[in-house]
Scaffold this motif. Structure first.
Motif, PDB file in Angstrom:
ATOM      1  N   ARG A   1      23.462   0.360  28.084  1.00 58.80           N
ATOM      2  CA  ARG A   1      24.329   0.112  29.234  1.00 58.80           C
ATOM      3  C   ARG A   1      24.805   1.433  29.833  1.00 58.80           C
ATOM      4  N   ASP A   2      25.084   2.431  28.996  1.00 54.17           N
ATOM      5  CA  ASP A   2      25.473   3.758  29.475  1.00 54.17           C
ATOM      6  C   ASP A   2      24.319   4.438  30.192  1.00 54.17           C
ATOM      7  N   TRP A   3      23.098   4.229  29.702  1.00 55.44           N
ATOM      8  CA  TRP A   3      21.919   4.850  30.315  1.00 55.44           C
ATOM      9  C   TRP A   3      21.539   4.182  31.637  1.00 55.44           C
ATOM     10  N   MET A   4      21.729   2.873  31.709  1.00 51.52           N
ATOM     11  CA  MET A   4      21.345   2.121  32.914  1.00 51.52           C
ATOM     12  C   MET A   4      22.517   1.244  33.350  1.00 51.52           C
ATOM     13  N   PRO A   5      23.543   1.836  33.952  1.00 57.98           N
ATOM     14  CA  PRO A   5      24.782   1.084  34.221  1.00 57.98           C
ATOM     15  C   PRO A   5      24.778   0.246  35.491  1.00 57.98           C
ATOM     16  N   GLU A   6      23.829   0.484  36.415  1.00 61.77           N
ATOM     17  CA  GLU A   6      23.897  -0.165  37.716  1.00 61.77           C
ATOM     18  C   GLU A   6      23.463  -1.627  37.663  1.00 61.77           C
ATOM     19  N   VAL A   7      24.038  -2.409  38.578  1.00 61.21           N
ATOM     20  CA  VAL A   7      23.651  -3.813  38.682  1.00 61.21           C
ATOM     21  C   VAL A   7      22.184  -3.937  39.074  1.00 61.21           C
ATOM     22  N   SER A   8      21.697  -3.010  39.897  1.00 60.11           N
ATOM     23  CA  SER A   8      20.299  -3.031  40.324  1.00 60.11           C
ATOM     24  C   SER A   8      19.338  -2.823  39.162  1.00 60.11           C
ATOM     25  N   GLN A   9      19.844  -2.331  38.038  1.00 63.70           N
ATOM     26  CA  GLN A   9      19.007  -2.094  36.858  1.00 63.70           C
ATOM     27  C   GLN A   9      19.116  -3.230  35.840  1.00 63.70           C
ATOM     28  N   THR A  10      19.713  -4.340  36.230  1.00 65.35           N
ATOM     29  CA  THR A  10      19.975  -5.423  35.283  1.00 65.35           C
ATOM     30  C   THR A  10      18.704  -5.944  34.623  1.00 65.35           C
ATOM     31  N   SER A  11      17.677  -6.240  35.402  1.00 64.75           N
ATOM     32  CA  SER A  11      16.437  -6.789  34.846  1.00 64.75           C
ATOM     33  C   SER A  11      15.797  -5.817  33.856  1.00 64.75           C
ATOM     34  N   LYS A  12      15.717  -4.572  34.254  1.00 63.85           N
ATOM     35  CA  LYS A  12      15.126  -3.552  33.384  1.00 63.85           C
ATOM     36  C   LYS A  12      15.959  -3.372  32.126  1.00 63.85           C
ATOM     37  N   ARG A  13      17.286  -3.308  32.288  1.00 70.13           N
ATOM     38  CA  ARG A  13      18.168  -3.110  31.136  1.00 70.13           C
ATOM     39  C   ARG A  13      18.090  -4.291  30.170  1.00 70.13           C
ATOM     40  N   LEU A  14      18.029  -5.513  30.709  1.00 71.68           N
ATOM     41  CA  LEU A  14      17.949  -6.703  29.858  1.00 71.68           C
ATOM     42  C   LEU A  14      16.649  -6.725  29.061  1.00 71.68           C
ATOM     43  N   LEU A  15      15.536  -6.367  29.710  1.00 68.77           N
ATOM     44  CA  LEU A  15      14.235  -6.355  29.036  1.00 68.77           C
ATOM     45  C   LEU A  15      14.211  -5.316  27.915  1.00 68.77           C
ATOM     46  N   VAL A  16      14.698  -4.091  28.238  1.00 64.76           N
ATOM     47  CA  VAL A  16      14.704  -3.017  27.234  1.00 64.76           C
ATOM     48  C   VAL A  16      15.664  -3.354  26.100  1.00 64.76           C
ATOM     49  N   THR A  17      16.810  -3.944  26.442  1.00 60.00           N
ATOM     50  CA  THR A  17      17.782  -4.333  25.415  1.00 60.00           C
ATOM     51  C   THR A  17      17.193  -5.377  24.470  1.00 60.00           C
ATOM     52  N   TYR A  18      16.563  -6.365  25.038  1.00 59.38           N
ATOM     53  CA  TYR A  18      15.953  -7.424  24.220  1.00 59.38           C
ATOM     54  C   TYR A  18      14.885  -6.846  23.293  1.00 59.38           C
ATOM     55  N   LEU A  19      14.073  -5.941  23.817  1.00 63.10           N
ATOM     56  CA  LEU A  19      13.009  -5.320  23.016  1.00 63.10           C
ATOM     57  C   LEU A  19      13.593  -4.531  21.844  1.00 63.10           C
ATOM     58  N   PHE A  20      14.579  -3.680  22.130  1.00 66.52           N
ATOM     59  CA  PHE A  20      15.144  -2.825  21.078  1.00 66.52           C
ATOM     60  C   PHE A  20      15.936  -3.643  20.056  1.00 66.52           C
ATOM     61  N   VAL A  21      16.694  -4.625  20.546  1.00 72.04           N
ATOM     62  CA  VAL A  21      17.462  -5.446  19.606  1.00 72.04           C
ATOM     63  C   VAL A  21      16.528  -6.259  18.718  1.00 72.04           C
ATOM     64  N   THR A  22      15.433  -6.762  19.298  1.00 75.48           N
ATOM     65  CA  THR A  22      14.454  -7.514  18.493  1.00 75.48           C
ATOM     66  C   THR A  22      13.849  -6.642  17.395  1.00 75.48           C
ATOM     67  N   LEU A  23      13.421  -5.426  17.775  1.00 75.55           N
ATOM     68  CA  LEU A  23      12.858  -4.497  16.783  1.00 75.55           C
ATOM     69  C   LEU A  23      13.886  -4.171  15.709  1.00 75.55           C
ATOM     70  N   PHE A  24      15.125  -3.977  16.157  1.00 71.93           N
ATOM     71  CA  PHE A  24      16.187  -3.678  15.195  1.00 71.93           C
ATOM     72  C   PHE A  24      16.394  -4.839  14.230  1.00 71.93           C
ATOM     73  N   MET A  25      16.387  -6.074  14.762  1.00 68.74           N
ATOM     74  CA  MET A  25      16.579  -7.265  13.934  1.00 68.74           C
ATOM     75  C   MET A  25      15.428  -7.485  12.941  1.00 68.74           C
ATOM     76  N   ILE A  26      14.248  -6.991  13.291  1.00 70.20           N
ATOM     77  CA  ILE A  26      13.094  -7.131  12.389  1.00 70.20           C
ATOM     78  C   ILE A  26      13.091  -6.047  11.314  1.00 70.20           C
ATOM     79  N   ILE A  27      13.359  -4.807  11.728  1.00 71.50           N
ATOM     80  CA  ILE A  27      13.242  -3.665  10.804  1.00 71.50           C
ATOM     81  C   ILE A  27      14.463  -3.524   9.904  1.00 71.50           C
TER      82      ILE A  27
END
Length: 318
Positions: free
Chosen positions: A25-51
Motif C-alpha cells: 500500500r505504501d509502494w502503490m498508494p493511489e486509487v488508480s493503482q487499485t487493480s495492480k495493487r490488489l493483484l500483487v497483494t493477492y500473489l504475495f499473500v498467497t505465496l506467504f501463506m504457502i511458504i
C-alpha cells in the motif's frame, strides 16, 4: 500444546499478511493503482501463506527439512491458504479503497464549496458599492470631458463584467483569455490612476495556450493596489511575466499602506486553495525589501488537470 501451536500459526500468518498488505500500500498508494495493487497483494499473500506454514513447522520441529521440500508437503492446504489470502486481501483493500473514495469525495465537495464562495466573493468585490461608485464617478467625469473615451470605458466595463459572469464557474481558462480580461481590468484602473499605476505585460504568445484558474490575475492585481500606496511621488509598478516556462509571476514594488482598505480576505488564500485542488500545485510568495512577487503555476490541460481529477473520477465511477 495444540492451542499454543495454533496461536503461533495464527499470529505469524496474520501479522505477516498485514505487513505485506501495508508495505504494498505504501509502494502503490493511489486509487488508480487499485487493480495492480490488489493483484500483487493477492500473489504475495498467497505465496506467504504457502511458504510460511512450512517454515513454522520446521522451526517448531513438527516437520523435517526432508519433509518440507517435498511437493506434496509444500502445497498441502494450498486451497485453504489461497481462499484465506483472497479474503484477507479483498477485505483490507476494500476498506482502503472506500477510505480513499471518501477522501476524494470530500476533496471534490470542498472544492465545490470553495468555488461557490469564490463566485460570491469575486462578484461581491467587483459589484461592491465602492467599486461601482469609483467606476461611475470616472464615467461621469469622462462623459463631460471626453465622450469617445467614455464610450470606450463603458464598453470595457461591460467586458469585465461579462468575463466574470461567463467564467466564474470554470476551473480553468486559457491564459490568453485571462490576459485579455486583465488588460481590460487594468484599463479601468488606469482611468482612476492615469499617471500613478503602470502595469506591464511581458508574456510570449507560446505561453498563452496554457491554462490558469480564472480571475487569478485580477485578484493579484487588486491585491497589489489594495495594499500599496499609489501616488505621483510613489507610482505603483506591476510586472506580469512568465518565468522558467512554468510559472506566471506578478511582481510589484513594495510601498505598503499604513492602513488597509476593508477586505473580504480572499485573494491569495483563495488562489492557494483552488490550485491545491488542481493538482497540489504550490503558490510561491517572495517578499524582499523592495518587491513583492507571487508565482502561479501554468497548467497543461491534458495532463495535469486530468491527473488532478483522477482520484475523484475513480471514486465516483468505479
Amino acid at each position: 500444546m495444540n492451542v499454543l501451536i495454533s496461536t503461533i500459526f495464527t499470529a505469524v500468518l496474520w501479522n505477516g499478511a498485514m505487513a505485506i498488505i501495508f508495505t504494498l500500500r505504501d509502494w502503490m498508494p493511489e486509487v488508480s493503482q487499485t487493480s495492480k495493487r490488489l493483484l500483487v497483494t493477492y500473489l504475495f499473500v498467497t505465496l506467504f501463506m504457502i511458504i510460511c506454514p512450512n517454515l513454522i513447522r520446521l522451526g517448531l520441529g513438527i516437520s523435517t527439512w526432508t519433509e518440507i521440500i517435498q511437493f506434496k508437503t509444500i502445497f498441502s492446504h494450498s486451497e485453504i491458504n489461497m481462499v484465506v489470502a483472497f479474503m484477507v486481501s479483498s477485505i483490507y483493500e476494500g476498506a482502503y479503497f472506500f477510505g480513499k473514495w471518501k477522501e476524494s469525495f470530500a476533496l471534490a465537495e470542498k472544492f465545490r464549496n470553495q468555488q461557490i464562495r469564490t463566485q460570491f466573493e469575486v462578484l461581491q468585490n467587483q459589484m461592491s458599492p465602492h467599486f461601482l461608485f469609483n467606476s461611475l464617478n470616472t464615467l461621469t467625469t469622462l462623459i463631460a470631458e471626453d465622450q469617445k473615451t467614455a464610450i470606450d470605458f463603458t464598453q470595457t466595463l461591460s467586458e469585465v463584467y461579462r468575463y466574470i459572469l461567463q467564467n466564474k464557474e470554470k476551473e480553468l481558462v486559457k491564459l490568453s483569455e485571462e490576459l485579455s480580461f486583465s488588460k481590460s481590468y487594468v484599463y479601468l484602473l488606469q482611468m482612476r490612476y492615469p499617471e500613478n499605476l503602470n502595469v506591464r505585460f511581458s508574456i510570449e504568445a507560446t505561453h498563452e495556450e496554457r491554462y490558469i484558474a480564472p480571475l487569478t490575475l485580477q485578484m493579484l492585481i487588486e491585491n497589489a493596489i489594495k495594499h500599496n500606496v499609489i501616488s505621483k511621488t510613489d507610482p505603483l509598478q506591476i510586472d506580469i511575466y512568465v518565468e522558467k516556462d512554468k510559472v506566471l509571476v506578478v511582481k510589484n514594488n513594495l510601498q505598503l499602506k499604513n492602513t488597509l482598505e476593508k477586505s473580504t480576505k480572499t485573494g491569495l488564500a483563495n488562489i492557494r486553495k483552488r490550485y491545491e485542488y488542481l493538482g497540489q500545485r504550490q503558490i510561491d510568495v517572495i517578499t524582499s525589501q523592495k518587491n513583492y512577487m507571487v508565482a502561479v503555476p501554468l497548467i497543461e490541460m491534458l495532463t495535469e488537470l486530468e491527473f488532478a481529477k483522477e482520484l475523484a473520477y475513480e471514486g465516483t465511477d468505479h
